[in-house]
Design a protein around this motif. Structure first.
Motif, mmCIF file in Angstrom:
data_model
loop_
_atom_site.group_PDB
_atom_site.id
_atom_site.type_symbol
_atom_site.label_atom_id
_atom_site.label_comp_id
_atom_site.label_asym_id
_atom_site.label_seq_id
_atom_site.Cartn_x
_atom_site.Cartn_y
_atom_site.Cartn_z
ATOM 1 N N VAL A 1 6.189 10.142 -13.242
ATOM 2 C CA VAL A 1 6.518 9.074 -12.045
ATOM 3 C C VAL A 1 8.132 8.586 -12.230
ATOM 4 O O VAL A 1 8.351 7.995 -13.383
ATOM 5 C CB VAL A 1 5.597 7.878 -11.631
ATOM 6 N N ASP A 2 9.055 8.874 -11.603
ATOM 7 C CA ASP A 2 10.354 8.517 -11.667
ATOM 8 C C ASP A 2 10.429 7.056 -10.915
ATOM 9 O O ASP A 2 10.519 7.276 -9.636
ATOM 10 C CB ASP A 2 11.422 9.294 -11.019
ATOM 11 N N TRP A 3 10.470 6.058 -11.420
ATOM 12 C CA TRP A 3 10.055 4.703 -10.634
ATOM 13 C C TRP A 3 11.494 4.357 -9.904
ATOM 14 O O TRP A 3 11.402 3.917 -8.889
ATOM 15 C CB TRP A 3 9.913 3.595 -11.930
ATOM 16 N N ARG A 4 12.643 4.883 -10.334
ATOM 17 C CA ARG A 4 14.058 4.591 -9.813
ATOM 18 C C ARG A 4 13.692 5.358 -8.606
ATOM 19 O O ARG A 4 14.286 4.899 -7.203
ATOM 20 C CB ARG A 4 15.024 4.911 -10.383
ATOM 21 N N MET A 5 13.250 6.622 -8.619
ATOM 22 C CA MET A 5 12.806 7.361 -7.147
ATOM 23 C C MET A 5 12.009 6.555 -6.329
ATOM 24 O O MET A 5 12.356 6.520 -5.097
ATOM 25 C CB MET A 5 12.412 8.787 -7.269
ATOM 26 N N VAL A 6 10.960 6.046 -6.829
ATOM 27 C CA VAL A 6 9.860 5.563 -5.955
ATOM 28 C C VAL A 6 10.758 4.238 -5.408
ATOM 29 O O VAL A 6 10.329 4.042 -4.148
ATOM 30 C CB VAL A 6 8.649 5.061 -6.926
ATOM 31 N N VAL A 7 11.154 3.522 -6.052
ATOM 32 C CA VAL A 7 11.886 2.072 -5.568
ATOM 33 C C VAL A 7 12.957 2.759 -4.348
ATOM 34 O O VAL A 7 13.128 2.206 -3.318
ATOM 35 C CB VAL A 7 12.489 1.426 -6.267
ATOM 36 N N SER A 8 13.644 3.670 -4.581
ATOM 37 C CA SER A 8 14.678 4.177 -3.797
ATOM 38 C C SER A 8 14.248 4.505 -2.493
ATOM 39 O O SER A 8 14.770 4.142 -1.402
ATOM 40 C CB SER A 8 15.744 5.170 -4.595
ATOM 41 N N ALA A 9 13.355 5.565 -2.365
ATOM 42 C CA ALA A 9 12.649 6.076 -1.401
ATOM 43 C C ALA A 9 12.035 4.908 -0.502
ATOM 44 O O ALA A 9 12.074 5.020 0.564
ATOM 45 C CB ALA A 9 11.562 7.034 -1.648
ATOM 46 N N SER A 10 11.469 3.938 -1.277
ATOM 47 C CA SER A 10 10.628 2.939 -0.635
ATOM 48 C C SER A 10 11.460 1.955 0.181
ATOM 49 O O SER A 10 11.298 1.611 1.211
ATOM 50 C CB SER A 10 9.934 2.220 -1.539
ATOM 51 N N VAL A 11 12.618 1.479 -0.521
ATOM 52 C CA VAL A 11 13.674 0.560 0.109
ATOM 53 C C VAL A 11 14.195 1.376 1.394
ATOM 54 O O VAL A 11 14.611 0.885 2.570
ATOM 55 C CB VAL A 11 14.820 0.240 -1.023
ATOM 56 N N LEU A 12 14.699 2.639 1.082
ATOM 57 C CA LEU A 12 15.237 3.241 2.358
ATOM 58 C C LEU A 12 14.243 3.482 3.173
ATOM 59 O O LEU A 12 14.690 3.341 4.694
ATOM 60 C CB LEU A 12 15.647 4.843 1.847
ATOM 61 N N ALA A 13 13.084 3.588 3.258
ATOM 62 C CA ALA A 13 12.122 3.620 4.365
ATOM 63 C C ALA A 13 11.936 2.363 5.113
ATOM 64 O O ALA A 13 11.690 2.228 6.161
ATOM 65 C CB ALA A 13 10.523 4.140 3.643
ATOM 66 N N GLY A 14 11.996 1.169 4.283
ATOM 67 C CA GLY A 14 11.910 -0.058 4.728
ATOM 68 C C GLY A 14 13.080 -0.396 5.644
ATOM 69 O O GLY A 14 12.997 -0.790 6.677
ATOM 70 N N ALA A 15 14.308 0.152 5.259
ATOM 71 C CA ALA A 15 15.586 -0.133 6.015
ATOM 72 C C ALA A 15 15.374 0.812 7.137
ATOM 73 O O ALA A 15 15.867 0.247 8.206
ATOM 74 C CB ALA A 15 16.717 0.215 5.113
ATOM 75 N N LEU A 16 15.118 2.045 7.177
ATOM 76 C CA LEU A 16 14.795 2.909 8.360
ATOM 77 C C LEU A 16 13.852 2.255 9.268
ATOM 78 O O LEU A 16 14.044 2.371 10.542
ATOM 79 C CB LEU A 16 14.376 4.170 8.022
ATOM 80 N N SER A 17 12.912 1.705 8.933
ATOM 81 C CA SER A 17 11.828 1.107 9.746
ATOM 82 C C SER A 17 12.605 -0.105 10.501
ATOM 83 O O SER A 17 12.121 -0.240 11.716
ATOM 84 C CB SER A 17 10.604 0.505 8.796
ATOM 85 N N LEU A 18 13.252 -1.111 9.850
ATOM 86 C CA LEU A 18 14.041 -2.057 10.413
ATOM 87 C C LEU A 18 14.847 -1.591 11.474
ATOM 88 O O LEU A 18 15.016 -2.043 12.689
ATOM 89 C CB LEU A 18 14.691 -3.119 9.551
#
Length: 65
Positions: free
Chosen positions: A36-53
């Motif tokens: 698990v690359d935690w930087r990738m998890v956080v990055s993908a999650s933040v991007l998904a949140g921004a796209l949701s907004l």
């Protein structure tokens, strides 16, 4: 002002759910691959949140026009 706060609350809830779903999916996929690359998890999650907004700007079914 009430319409703005109603929209912000609905968009925030939707974005938080999207972030959580993305994190779970990314962690699950990475775990299957062995690391698990935690930087990738956080990055993908933040991007998904921004796209949701950003998608919520077009309109939310929860908020009546």
């Amino acid at each position: 002002m009430k319409d703005w706060t109603t929209w912000a609350k609905a968009a925030g809830v939707r974005a938080i759910k999207t972030v959580a779903q993305t994190a779970v999916a990314t962690i699950g996929t990475a775990a299957v691959l062995g690391a698990v690359d935690w930087r990738m998890v956080v990055s993908a999650s933040v991007l998904a949140g921004a796209l949701s907004l950003l998608t919520s700007v077009a309109g939310l079914p929860e908020v009546k026009a």
